[in-house]
Design a protein around this motif. Structure first.
Motif, PDB file in Angstrom:
ATOM      1  N   ALA A   1      12.391   3.855  -2.068  1.00 50.89           N
ATOM      2  CA  ALA A   1      11.623   3.694  -0.837  1.00 50.89           C
ATOM      3  C   ALA A   1      10.989   4.992  -0.339  1.00 50.89           C
ATOM      4  CB  ALA A   1      12.518   3.104   0.246  1.00 50.89           C
ATOM      5  N   ILE A   2      11.749   6.092  -0.343  1.00 49.95           N
ATOM      6  CA  ILE A   2      11.235   7.332   0.257  1.00 49.95           C
ATOM      7  C   ILE A   2       9.998   7.857  -0.476  1.00 49.95           C
ATOM      8  CG2 ILE A   2      11.785   9.750   0.758  1.00 49.95           C
ATOM      9  CD1 ILE A   2      14.631   8.840   1.404  1.00 49.95           C
ATOM     10  N   PRO A   3      10.026   8.021  -1.824  1.00 46.49           N
ATOM     11  CA  PRO A   3       8.792   8.462  -2.502  1.00 46.49           C
ATOM     12  C   PRO A   3       7.651   7.455  -2.362  1.00 46.49           C
ATOM     13  CG  PRO A   3      10.703   8.767  -3.918  1.00 46.49           C
ATOM     14  CD  PRO A   3      11.150   7.928  -2.761  1.00 46.49           C
ATOM     15  N   PHE A   4       7.985   6.158  -2.268  1.00 45.53           N
ATOM     16  CA  PHE A   4       6.944   5.144  -2.073  1.00 45.53           C
ATOM     17  C   PHE A   4       6.230   5.351  -0.745  1.00 45.53           C
ATOM     18  CE2 PHE A   4       6.078   1.128   0.189  1.00 45.53           C
ATOM     19  CZ  PHE A   4       4.994   0.695  -0.547  1.00 45.53           C
ATOM     20  N   LEU A   5       6.986   5.592   0.323  1.00 42.34           N
ATOM     21  CA  LEU A   5       6.391   5.807   1.639  1.00 42.34           C
ATOM     22  C   LEU A   5       5.564   7.087   1.668  1.00 42.34           C
ATOM     23  CD1 LEU A   5       9.403   4.760   3.907  1.00 42.34           C
ATOM     24  CD2 LEU A   5       7.322   3.458   3.454  1.00 42.34           C
ATOM     25  N   ILE A   6       6.069   8.137   1.010  1.00 40.16           N
ATOM     26  CA  ILE A   6       5.318   9.394   0.947  1.00 40.16           C
ATOM     27  C   ILE A   6       4.022   9.181   0.167  1.00 40.16           C
ATOM     28  CG2 ILE A   6       5.355  11.782   0.092  1.00 40.16           C
ATOM     29  CD1 ILE A   6       8.393  11.739   0.518  1.00 40.16           C
ATOM     30  N   GLY A   7       4.125   8.471  -0.970  1.00 41.03           N
ATOM     31  CA  GLY A   7       2.936   8.180  -1.766  1.00 41.03           C
ATOM     32  C   GLY A   7       1.921   7.363  -0.996  1.00 41.03           C
ATOM     33  N   GLY A   8       2.394   6.376  -0.237  1.00 39.54           N
ATOM     34  CA  GLY A   8       1.499   5.581   0.590  1.00 39.54           C
ATOM     35  C   GLY A   8       0.790   6.425   1.633  1.00 39.54           C
ATOM     36  N   PHE A   9       1.506   7.392   2.198  1.00 40.58           N
ATOM     37  CA  PHE A   9       0.897   8.313   3.177  1.00 40.58           C
ATOM     38  C   PHE A   9      -0.193   9.151   2.530  1.00 40.58           C
ATOM     39  CE2 PHE A   9       0.908  12.634   4.992  1.00 40.58           C
ATOM     40  CZ  PHE A   9       0.511  12.344   6.295  1.00 40.58           C
ATOM     41  N   PHE A  10       0.072   9.670   1.333  1.00 41.21           N
ATOM     42  CA  PHE A  10      -0.935  10.479   0.631  1.00 41.21           C
ATOM     43  C   PHE A  10      -2.174   9.641   0.287  1.00 41.21           C
ATOM     44  CE2 PHE A  10       2.598  13.452  -0.948  1.00 41.21           C
ATOM     45  CZ  PHE A  10       2.300  14.392   0.030  1.00 41.21           C
ATOM     46  N   ILE A  11      -1.947   8.415  -0.167  1.00 40.93           N
ATOM     47  CA  ILE A  11      -3.076   7.543  -0.521  1.00 40.93           C
ATOM     48  C   ILE A  11      -3.913   7.236   0.714  1.00 40.93           C
ATOM     49  CG2 ILE A  11      -3.687   5.236  -1.334  1.00 40.93           C
ATOM     50  CD1 ILE A  11      -1.153   5.419  -3.124  1.00 40.93           C
ATOM     51  N   GLN A  12      -3.247   6.969   1.847  1.00 39.26           N
ATOM     52  CA  GLN A  12      -3.968   6.690   3.090  1.00 39.26           C
ATOM     53  C   GLN A  12      -4.836   7.875   3.493  1.00 39.26           C
ATOM     54  OE1 GLN A  12      -3.923   3.759   4.631  1.00 39.26           O
ATOM     55  NE2 GLN A  12      -5.366   4.449   6.194  1.00 39.26           N
ATOM     56  N   ASN A  13      -4.316   9.093   3.294  1.00 40.29           N
ATOM     57  CA  ASN A  13      -5.081  10.290   3.648  1.00 40.29           C
ATOM     58  C   ASN A  13      -6.282  10.503   2.738  1.00 40.29           C
ATOM     59  OD1 ASN A  13      -3.469  10.936   5.805  1.00 40.29           O
ATOM     60  ND2 ASN A  13      -2.299  12.511   4.743  1.00 40.29           N
ATOM     61  N   HIS A  14      -6.141  10.149   1.463  1.00 42.63           N
ATOM     62  CA  HIS A  14      -7.221  10.368   0.495  1.00 42.63           C
ATOM     63  C   HIS A  14      -8.153   9.165   0.353  1.00 42.63           C
ATOM     64  CE1 HIS A  14      -4.549  13.690  -0.675  1.00 42.63           C
ATOM     65  NE2 HIS A  14      -5.600  14.234  -1.256  1.00 42.63           N
ATOM     66  N   LEU A  15      -7.830   8.074   1.020  1.00 44.10           N
ATOM     67  CA  LEU A  15      -8.613   6.841   0.863  1.00 44.10           C
ATOM     68  C   LEU A  15     -10.104   7.024   1.208  1.00 44.10           C
ATOM     69  CD1 LEU A  15      -7.450   4.223  -0.206  1.00 44.10           C
ATOM     70  CD2 LEU A  15      -7.384   3.338   2.124  1.00 44.10           C
ATOM     71  N   PRO A  16     -10.447   7.743   2.286  1.00 41.59           N
ATOM     72  CA  PRO A  16     -11.884   7.906   2.597  1.00 41.59           C
ATOM     73  C   PRO A  16     -12.666   8.632   1.499  1.00 41.59           C
ATOM     74  CG  PRO A  16     -10.530   8.476   4.496  1.00 41.59           C
ATOM     75  CD  PRO A  16      -9.603   8.329   3.340  1.00 41.59           C
ATOM     76  N   LYS A  17     -11.985   9.443   0.679  1.00 44.84           N
ATOM     77  CA  LYS A  17     -12.665  10.192  -0.376  1.00 44.84           C
ATOM     78  C   LYS A  17     -12.772   9.397  -1.681  1.00 44.84           C
ATOM     79  CE  LYS A  17     -10.481  14.365   1.479  1.00 44.84           C
ATOM     80  NZ  LYS A  17      -9.550  15.495   1.174  1.00 44.84           N
ATOM     81  N   MET A  18     -12.102   8.262  -1.740  1.00 43.85           N
ATOM     82  CA  MET A  18     -12.061   7.484  -2.974  1.00 43.85           C
ATOM     83  C   MET A  18     -13.266   6.559  -3.092  1.00 43.85           C
ATOM     84  SD  MET A  18      -8.024   6.438  -3.155  1.00 43.85           S
ATOM     85  CE  MET A  18      -6.725   7.669  -3.329  1.00 43.85           C
ATOM     86  N   LEU A  19     -13.606   6.195  -4.330  1.00 42.60           N
ATOM     87  CA  LEU A  19     -14.660   5.222  -4.568  1.00 42.60           C
ATOM     88  C   LEU A  19     -14.232   3.848  -4.059  1.00 42.60           C
ATOM     89  CD1 LEU A  19     -15.605   6.213  -8.235  1.00 42.60           C
ATOM     90  CD2 LEU A  19     -16.859   6.807  -6.150  1.00 42.60           C
ATOM     91  N   ILE A  20     -15.217   2.999  -3.773  1.00 45.62           N
ATOM     92  CA  ILE A  20     -14.918   1.658  -3.256  1.00 45.62           C
ATOM     93  C   ILE A  20     -14.040   0.883  -4.234  1.00 45.62           C
ATOM     94  CG2 ILE A  20     -15.945  -0.565  -2.634  1.00 45.62           C
ATOM     95  CD1 ILE A  20     -18.365   0.972  -1.601  1.00 45.62           C
ATOM     96  N   GLN A  21     -14.329   1.013  -5.532  1.00 46.51           N
ATOM     97  CA  GLN A  21     -13.541   0.308  -6.547  1.00 46.51           C
ATOM     98  C   GLN A  21     -12.082   0.739  -6.496  1.00 46.51           C
ATOM     99  OE1 GLN A  21     -14.731   1.181 -10.542  1.00 46.51           O
ATOM    100  NE2 GLN A  21     -13.226  -0.193 -11.477  1.00 46.51           N
ATOM    101  N   VAL A  22     -11.848   2.037  -6.293  1.00 47.83           N
ATOM    102  CA  VAL A  22     -10.478   2.563  -6.252  1.00 47.83           C
ATOM    103  C   VAL A  22      -9.752   2.054  -5.010  1.00 47.83           C
ATOM    104  CG1 VAL A  22      -9.087   4.661  -6.178  1.00 47.83           C
ATOM    105  CG2 VAL A  22     -11.168   4.600  -7.555  1.00 47.83           C
ATOM    106  N   ARG A  23     -10.451   2.020  -3.883  1.00 49.38           N
ATOM    107  CA  ARG A  23      -9.831   1.492  -2.656  1.00 49.38           C
ATOM    108  C   ARG A  23      -9.420   0.035  -2.835  1.00 49.38           C
ATOM    109  NH1 ARG A  23     -14.375   3.296   1.763  1.00 49.38           N
ATOM    110  NH2 ARG A  23     -14.726   5.414   0.982  1.00 49.38           N
ATOM    111  N   LYS A  24     -10.299  -0.725  -3.460  1.00 50.04           N
ATOM    112  CA  LYS A  24      -9.988  -2.140  -3.692  1.00 50.04           C
ATOM    113  C   LYS A  24      -8.798  -2.291  -4.635  1.00 50.04           C
ATOM    114  CE  LYS A  24     -14.626  -3.998  -2.816  1.00 50.04           C
ATOM    115  NZ  LYS A  24     -15.761  -4.764  -3.352  1.00 50.04           N
ATOM    116  N   ALA A  25      -8.709  -1.422  -5.648  1.00 50.59           N
ATOM    117  CA  ALA A  25      -7.599  -1.489  -6.597  1.00 50.59           C
ATOM    118  C   ALA A  25      -6.268  -1.209  -5.898  1.00 50.59           C
ATOM    119  CB  ALA A  25      -7.820  -0.492  -7.731  1.00 50.59           C
ATOM    120  N   TRP A  26      -6.245  -0.211  -5.012  1.00 48.41           N
ATOM    121  CA  TRP A  26      -5.012   0.085  -4.264  1.00 48.41           C
ATOM    122  C   TRP A  26      -4.649  -1.066  -3.331  1.00 48.41           C
ATOM    123  CZ3 TRP A  26      -1.441   3.210  -5.611  1.00 48.41           C
ATOM    124  CH2 TRP A  26      -1.727   4.428  -6.243  1.00 48.41           C
ATOM    125  N   SER A  27      -5.657  -1.715  -2.765  1.00 43.35           N
ATOM    126  CA  SER A  27      -5.397  -2.870  -1.892  1.00 43.35           C
ATOM    127  C   SER A  27      -4.746  -4.007  -2.678  1.00 43.35           C
ATOM    128  CB  SER A  27      -6.704  -3.361  -1.255  1.00 43.35           C
ATOM    129  OG  SER A  27      -7.295  -2.352  -0.483  1.00 43.35           O
TER     130      SER A  27
END
Length: 328
Positions: free
Chosen positions: A231-257
């Motif tokens: 759980a702990i690394p998952f939550l940290i990873g989710g936080f990092f992804i949320q921070n980098h989401l605006p810089k990601m391509l639309i396809q990548v955002r959809k894949a994470w969703s």
């Protein structure tokens, strides 16, 4: 080492996996199909038993090969569709690491076999974004899901995830959903025809066994620690992804969703045809591995992720050799 995508890392990953999975070979288990396992898995076990009634060692080897192949497939998924900003072997490493947290995830089971098909489906699903005419690919996705459900029927619930994934990735077309359903039903058509020709066609032989109830979980200290390391690394990873989401391509955002949607749905899969083993929960580890990989990839202070890595490996090795959990 796994932060770089080097061809030599494939061999390093193999030895890393062997190090973590050695107790499976030291304490192999006789594998027996149960009523919760569908026809394809039961036929697989029967085929293995026809060569050697004592199938423990062979099944241990087959389980390791499946885990290793799945790790490489998840790594391909993350790298091919640019879920991280750089090509790495971190997703493969994290998957082998996470599957070592509980012994049940390392022995041959129908959910383990099904996981191979599910990762394959995700790869094909993400690839639809780049395909102009996707009818054949969508039918093949349905076919793979139909086959996987004949190994482990609860995997059929991922049909919902695939349909929502189609809506996220592409403009909605009803004929594509129809093609997906046709692909899912194709294995059932051929199984039904085969049973009919044999004179064995009936509701009991054709319709997979289904039961829904709350899983019985035996709470232990080791289970609690394993959940924390999940759980702990998952939550940290989710936080990092949320921070980098605006810089990601639309396809990548959809894949994470879609991966997050997959994770939510996978939490409910063990409620169908449940048993006292944790093997039914292994499907959760596919998205978990991707989020864990983002923790190792995006963390600015590498010494923290190095400490997390060695802490997890140390915990796994202690659990394997200093406790009876892997010897039961």
């Amino acid at each position: 080492m796994f932060r770089q995508k080097s061809p030599g890392n494939i061999i390093v990953l193999l030895f890393f996996g062997l190090l973590l999975k050695l107790p499976v070979f030291f304490h192999p288990k006789q594998i027996v199909a149960t009523q919760n396992d569908e026809d394809f898995y039961q036929w697989l076990i029967q085929a293995i038993n026809s060569f050697n009634r004592n199938n423990a060692v062979f099944c241990a080897l087959l389980a390791f090969l499946l885990l290793y192949i799945q790790a490489l497939m998840i790594n391909y998924l993350v790298n091919e569709f640019r879920l991280l900003t750089k090509q790495t072997f971190l997703p493969a490493m994290t998957y082998l690491l996470l599957t070592s947290l509980l012994p049940e995830w390392n022995y041959l089971s129908s959910p383990l076999v099904t996981t191979t098909f599910i990762v394959w489906i995700l790869i094909k699903l993400f690839n639809l974004y780049n395909i102009a005419s996707a009818r054949g690919a969508i039918y093949n996705i349905g076919l793979l899901l139909g086959i996987s459900s004949y190994f482990y029927f609860p995997s059929a619930s991922f049909l919902l995830c695939i349909i929502l994934g189609l809506v996220i990735l592409k403009p909605f077309r009803l004929n594509e959903v129809f093609l997906l359903l046709m692909g899912c039903l194709t294995p059932y058509y051929f199984i039904g025809a085969w049973l009919f020709l044999k004179g064995n066609l009936s509701f009991a032989t054709f319709i997979p066994h289904v039961s829904v109830r709350v899983p019985v979980i035996k709470n232990t200290l080791w289970l609690a620690l394993s959940i924390l390391l999940l759980a702990i690394p998952f939550l940290i990873g989710g936080f990092f992804i949320q921070n980098h989401l605006p810089k990601m391509l639309i396809q990548v955002r959809k894949a994470w969703s879609i991966l997050l949607l997959f994770l939510v749905l996978a939490f409910f899969v063990p409620f169908v045809n449940t048993n006292s083993s944790f093997s039914n929960w292994i499907l959760l580890l596919v998205p978990f591995a991707c989020f864990h990989a983002s923790t190792y990839h995006f963390a600015a202070k590498k010494w923290l992720t190095n400490a997390l890595f060695f802490l997890t490996v140390g915990y796994i090795l202690y659990q394997q050799y200093a406790t009876p959990l892997w010897q039961q």
